[in-house]
Enzyme design. Structure first.
Site, PDB file in Angstrom:
ATOM      1  N   PHE A 134      51.509 -41.836 -16.206  1.00 47.78           N
ATOM      2  CA  PHE A 134      52.215 -41.857 -14.930  1.00 47.78           C
ATOM      3  C   PHE A 134      51.877 -40.584 -14.162  1.00 47.78           C
ATOM      4  O   PHE A 134      51.938 -39.481 -14.717  1.00 47.78           O
ATOM      5  CB  PHE A 134      53.721 -41.986 -15.133  1.00 47.78           C
ATOM      6  CG  PHE A 134      54.450 -42.333 -13.872  1.00 47.78           C
ATOM      7  CD1 PHE A 134      54.387 -43.620 -13.361  1.00 47.78           C
ATOM      8  CD2 PHE A 134      55.156 -41.379 -13.170  1.00 47.78           C
ATOM      9  CE1 PHE A 134      55.027 -43.953 -12.176  1.00 47.78           C
ATOM     10  CE2 PHE A 134      55.802 -41.692 -11.981  1.00 47.78           C
ATOM     11  CZ  PHE A 134      55.730 -42.985 -11.485  1.00 47.78           C
ATOM     12  N   ASP A 205      56.804 -39.514 -23.191  1.00 49.81           N
ATOM     13  CA  ASP A 205      57.553 -40.009 -22.042  1.00 49.81           C
ATOM     14  C   ASP A 205      58.059 -41.405 -22.400  1.00 49.81           C
ATOM     15  O   ASP A 205      57.259 -42.315 -22.653  1.00 49.81           O
ATOM     16  CB  ASP A 205      56.632 -40.051 -20.817  1.00 49.81           C
ATOM     17  CG  ASP A 205      57.337 -40.522 -19.551  1.00 49.81           C
ATOM     18  OD1 ASP A 205      58.304 -41.292 -19.647  1.00 49.81           O
ATOM     19  OD2 ASP A 205      56.892 -40.145 -18.455  1.00 49.81           O
ATOM     20  N   TYR A 230      67.359 -44.705 -14.880  1.00 51.70           N
ATOM     21  CA  TYR A 230      67.583 -45.765 -13.899  1.00 51.70           C
ATOM     22  C   TYR A 230      66.807 -47.044 -14.171  1.00 51.70           C
ATOM     23  O   TYR A 230      66.952 -48.008 -13.432  1.00 51.70           O
ATOM     24  CB  TYR A 230      67.274 -45.270 -12.482  1.00 51.70           C
ATOM     25  CG  TYR A 230      65.937 -44.578 -12.316  1.00 51.70           C
ATOM     26  CD1 TYR A 230      64.766 -45.304 -12.192  1.00 51.70           C
ATOM     27  CD2 TYR A 230      65.861 -43.195 -12.281  1.00 51.70           C
ATOM     28  CE1 TYR A 230      63.544 -44.667 -12.037  1.00 51.70           C
ATOM     29  CE2 TYR A 230      64.645 -42.551 -12.125  1.00 51.70           C
ATOM     30  CZ  TYR A 230      63.494 -43.285 -12.007  1.00 51.70           C
ATOM     31  OH  TYR A 230      62.294 -42.649 -11.864  1.00 51.70           O
ATOM     32  N   LYS A 231      66.013 -47.084 -15.215  1.00 56.28           N
ATOM     33  CA  LYS A 231      65.275 -48.313 -15.541  1.00 56.28           C
ATOM     34  C   LYS A 231      66.114 -49.151 -16.510  1.00 56.28           C
ATOM     35  O   LYS A 231      67.135 -49.726 -16.144  1.00 56.28           O
ATOM     36  CB  LYS A 231      63.899 -47.970 -16.098  1.00 56.28           C
ATOM     37  CG  LYS A 231      62.962 -47.321 -15.079  1.00 56.28           C
ATOM     38  CD  LYS A 231      61.595 -47.091 -15.659  1.00 56.28           C
ATOM     39  CE  LYS A 231      60.592 -46.605 -14.632  1.00 56.28           C
ATOM     40  NZ  LYS A 231      60.866 -45.237 -14.146  1.00 56.28           N
ATOM     41  N   ARG A 379      53.422 -56.683 -11.410  1.00 57.97           N
ATOM     42  CA  ARG A 379      54.109 -56.270 -12.629  1.00 57.97           C
ATOM     43  C   ARG A 379      55.454 -56.974 -12.731  1.00 57.97           C
ATOM     44  O   ARG A 379      56.237 -56.985 -11.774  1.00 57.97           O
ATOM     45  CB  ARG A 379      54.301 -54.749 -12.613  1.00 57.97           C
ATOM     46  CG  ARG A 379      54.798 -54.172 -13.917  1.00 57.97           C
ATOM     47  CD  ARG A 379      54.876 -52.660 -13.834  1.00 57.97           C
ATOM     48  NE  ARG A 379      55.989 -52.224 -12.992  1.00 57.97           N
ATOM     49  CZ  ARG A 379      56.487 -50.986 -13.009  1.00 57.97           C
ATOM     50  NH1 ARG A 379      55.953 -50.069 -13.794  1.00 57.97           N
ATOM     51  NH2 ARG A 379      57.495 -50.654 -12.225  1.00 57.97           N
TER      52      ARG A 379
END
Length: 420
Positions: A134, A205, A230-231, A379
């Protein structure tokens, strides 16, 4: 449960509805607010709203903030929240008590542990990662090297070459456990072992892992990890992140952001910084209480679920999604970029298409919310607690229609917003 042996004649919406009816996790769907007419496949970008959040925040606003005012730092447990919620997240990632604290953003937490790890490994110069990590993770390394003015070097190798690239000059190996674009998953235990064999420290991560599958940082002997709230933890937009530091490393250094809440005695108001003992030294500024309250609701909900059942369902949904796309959307240019093998796949499936962006915009306009990632990736994330098998069936019917009728060619689907 697996659907990989099903054929197109055996698999119908009715058979999938029957699977949903016997799903051990089905009751969790009612614990989330899901808008009518929306099929939500973007929980790996922003998790859905737990229904407990509204009442809990209302209490925090009217009673704790409104009536309690500043007293609520003591009486409502606000002060202890970073450690309390951190210990709850620890149960989801195979960590021990007092090895996880909630604070700041993923990027800021990564900067903290990168800085600390560099100091722990003097004499070594390579920070190893992959080009498809990322971007913010790679930016943090570049920024740290520039700040230090050191001879450290960021080296990027494709995922398949990471193991062989770890050598005696490697100071840190920094990887995202599940790739944000493709969903490909690294072997955490094997890579960590190789890093340690060569004297390197390991940073993971977990943004696309925590809350979607079992993670065992202790079993992998990991050194450091970070992750967002938040995922899959459903903590809300901009929810604070967490940082994991193995207990064996906590006493040997101080992180560089010496904020007052990371001080051993914050309310002594001493001008000279003295780091707190243990994981508390990874705190910096005052926590965002309302955001952390929402995150705690999401984490509490995750702790009610069986992560092994979630993983089983996630893999079954991924298999089903791939199967249905290949059966019903063949010939339209979609190419699978996610590993077909579930053992090395996270909780998402991604397909590439030259017109990936407008296709995703057309899907969103028709009530299917996934997301798009450059250069051409559609995605679809699977959150097992609220995505159903029938949702997948309905999504593929909509996708097939959009491809067949070239709906994505409409001008409104070509326009890009700030967020894709």
């Amino acid at each position: 449960m697996t659907v990989t042996q099903s054929t197109s004649t055996q698999l119908t919406r009715e058979t999938l509805a029957a699977m949903d009816a016997t799903d051990a996790l089905a009751s969790f769907r009612d614990k989330f607010y899901l808008p009518e007419g929306v099929l939500y496949f973007d929980g790996n970008s922003l998790g859905a709203l737990p229904k407990t959040v509204e009442d809990r925040l209302q209490k925090a606003i009217t009673q704790e903030w409104g009536d309690g005012l500043v007293r609520s730092w003591n009486t409502a447990g606000w002060y202890e929240m970073p450690r309390r919620v951190g210990n709850k997240i620890a149960k989801l990632i195979g960590a021990k008590d007092d090895e996880v604290v909630v604070a700041d953003s993923t990027s800021v937490n990564l900067f903290k542990i990168l800085s600390a790890a560099v100091k722990l490994n003097p004499g070594k110069h390579i920070i190893l990662s992959e080009p498809d990590n990322f971007p913010t993770d790679l930016y943090m390394v570049q920024g740290l090297i520039q700040l230090l003015g050191s001879d450290h070097k960021l080296v990027l190798k494709p995922a398949a070459e990471i193991m062989d690239a770890i050598d005696e000059d490697t100071a840190i190996v920094m990887l995202t456990h599940v790739n944000y674009r493709t969903g490909a998953m690294h072997d955490m235990k094997a890579i960590t072992a190789k890093a340690h064999q060569k004297g390197a420290l390991m940073i993971w991560d977990l943004c696309h892992s925590v809350g979607a599958m079992p993670v065992d940082l202790t079993g992998a002997n990991a050194d450091f990890a970070i992750g967002c709230g938040y995922k899959y933890l459903n903590g809300g937009p901009g929810a604070p992140a967490f940082v994991y530091v193995a207990a064996r490393h906590q006493a040997h250094f101080s992180q560089p952001l010496a904020g007052w809440l990371g001080h051993a005695r914050p309310f002594a108001f001493d001008w000279k910084y003295q780091p707190a003992e243990g994981i508390g030294r990874y705190l910096a500024g005052t926590q965002p209480v309302l955001s952390m309250i929402a995150l705690e609701c999401g984490v509490d909900l995750m702790l009610e679920a069986d992560l092994s059942l979630m993983r089983q369902k996630s893999l079954a949904m991924g298999d089903l999604f791939i199967q249905l796309v290949e059966e019903q959307c063949s010939g339209y240019g979609l190419e699978l970029v996610t590993p077909r093998n579930g053992a090395i796949r996270g909780s998402q499936v991604s397909f590439s298409h030259p017109q990936g962006f407008p296709i995703m915009q057309a899907l969103i306009a028709h009530g299917v919310i996934g997301d798009y990632r450059e250069p051409n990736i559609l995605r679809f994330g699977f959150t097992p607690l609220y995505v159903s098998y029938v949702d997948i069936w309905d999504t593929i019917q909509i996708l097939a229609t959009i491809l067949r009728e070239h709906t994505w060619e409409k001008p409104e689907f070509q326009r890009r917003g700030n967020v894709t």
